[in-house]
Design a protein around this motif. Structure first.
Motif, PDB file in Angstrom:
ATOM      1  N   THR A 268      35.919  49.303  52.073  1.00  0.00           N
ATOM      2  CA  THR A 268      34.702  48.692  51.530  1.00  0.00           C
ATOM      3  C   THR A 268      33.473  49.074  52.327  1.00  0.00           C
ATOM      4  OG1 THR A 268      35.154  46.657  52.757  1.00  0.00           O
ATOM      5  CG2 THR A 268      35.886  46.742  50.472  1.00  0.00           C
TER       6      THR A 268
ATOM      7  N   PHE B 131      40.502  48.713  41.752  1.00  0.00           N
ATOM      8  CA  PHE B 131      39.405  47.749  41.858  1.00  0.00           C
ATOM      9  C   PHE B 131      39.794  46.418  41.230  1.00  0.00           C
ATOM     10  CE2 PHE B 131      35.360  45.852  40.396  1.00  0.00           C
ATOM     11  CZ  PHE B 131      34.662  45.842  41.588  1.00  0.00           C
TER      12      PHE B 131
ATOM     13  N   CYS C 197      39.704  36.686  43.901  1.00  0.00           N
ATOM     14  CA  CYS C 197      39.394  37.841  44.754  1.00  0.00           C
ATOM     15  C   CYS C 197      38.770  38.983  43.963  1.00  0.00           C
ATOM     16  CB  CYS C 197      40.653  38.308  45.474  1.00  0.00           C
ATOM     17  SG  CYS C 197      41.225  37.124  46.709  1.00  0.00           S
TER      18      CYS C 197
ATOM     19  N   GLN D  36      35.258  38.098  42.940  1.00  0.00           N
ATOM     20  CA  GLN D  36      34.377  38.300  44.098  1.00  0.00           C
ATOM     21  C   GLN D  36      33.980  39.766  44.222  1.00  0.00           C
ATOM     22  OE1 GLN D  36      33.197  36.050  46.689  1.00  0.00           O
ATOM     23  NE2 GLN D  36      31.950  37.849  47.082  1.00  0.00           N
ATOM     24  N   ARG D  37      34.928  40.684  44.013  1.00  0.00           N
ATOM     25  CA  ARG D  37      34.607  42.119  44.062  1.00  0.00           C
ATOM     26  C   ARG D  37      33.555  42.486  43.013  1.00  0.00           C
ATOM     27  NH1 ARG D  37      40.625  44.628  44.242  1.00  0.00           N
ATOM     28  NH2 ARG D  37      41.081  44.061  46.402  1.00  0.00           N
TER      29      ARG D  37
ATOM     30  N   ASP E 142      30.242  41.159  44.179  1.00  0.00           N
ATOM     31  CA  ASP E 142      29.777  41.983  45.305  1.00  0.00           C
ATOM     32  C   ASP E 142      29.227  43.314  44.810  1.00  0.00           C
ATOM     33  OD1 ASP E 142      30.380  40.140  47.282  1.00  0.00           O
ATOM     34  OD2 ASP E 142      32.287  41.083  47.817  1.00  0.00           O
TER      35      ASP E 142
END
Length: 170
Positions: A6, A46, A109, A112-113, A116
């Motif tokens: 990341t 992803f 999770c 969240q990616r 982000d």
């Protein structure tokens, strides 16, 4: 298991965005789609967490729960939840969406990616974490809710369909 670098990804993302001068401004969703690495679009790296594929519908449902919590209870800055008013920061809404059953830890999770990616693909964003973005001076509830709405749309457009194993999204 596939490891995601990341730090390297977001460093490359900043360099890529700095070199872009589009004729017309891109929507947040289009900006994020342009920087999502092609190899992540061709595989489900992803969209996977803990060896489990998380579908576009699961991500959209989870983020809809996040949006519902923010709209219902209010938004604030500084810490996860204001226990006097019930308002939550975006991280608090992500935590509570899982507790409320909008999705499991894997969906949380991956959601969240998505957030982000959308946050970090915006021009001028320097925050390394969603909490820093949430707490930036001048940030508004409308901006936070718009990010979550964009996340829902991004997941629907680019996320994997049910039973996807490869070639997910567009």
């Amino acid at each position: 298991m596939f490891e995601i670098d990341t730090a390297g990804f977001f460093r490359d993302l900043e360099e890529f965005l700095a070199a872009q001068t589009p004729a017309t401004p891109l929507s947040p969703i289009d900006r994020a789609a342009r920087v999502l690495p092609q190899e992540w679009r061709r595989t489900d790296a992803f969209w996977r967490f803990g060896g489990v594929n998380v579908t576009s519908a699961e991500i959209a449902k989870f983020l809809t729960g996040v949006l519902h919590i923010l709209e219902r209870d209010g938004w604030h800055q500084g810490f996860y939840q204001d226990y006097r008013t019930g308002a939550r920061c975006i991280r608090g809404a992500l935590i509570d969406a899982e507790k409320a059953g909008y999705g499991d830890f894997d969906a949380s999770c991956v959601a969240q990616r998505v957030l982000d990616l959308l946050m970090r693909s915006a021009p001028g964003v320097r925050s390394e974490a969603i909490e820093g973005w949430n707490d930036a001076a001048g940030r508004t509830s409308a901006e936070v809710q718009a990010l979550v709405r964009d996340g829902i749309e991004f997941a629907r457009l680019y996320g994997p369909p049910p039973n996807a194993t490869d070639g997910v999204g567009r």
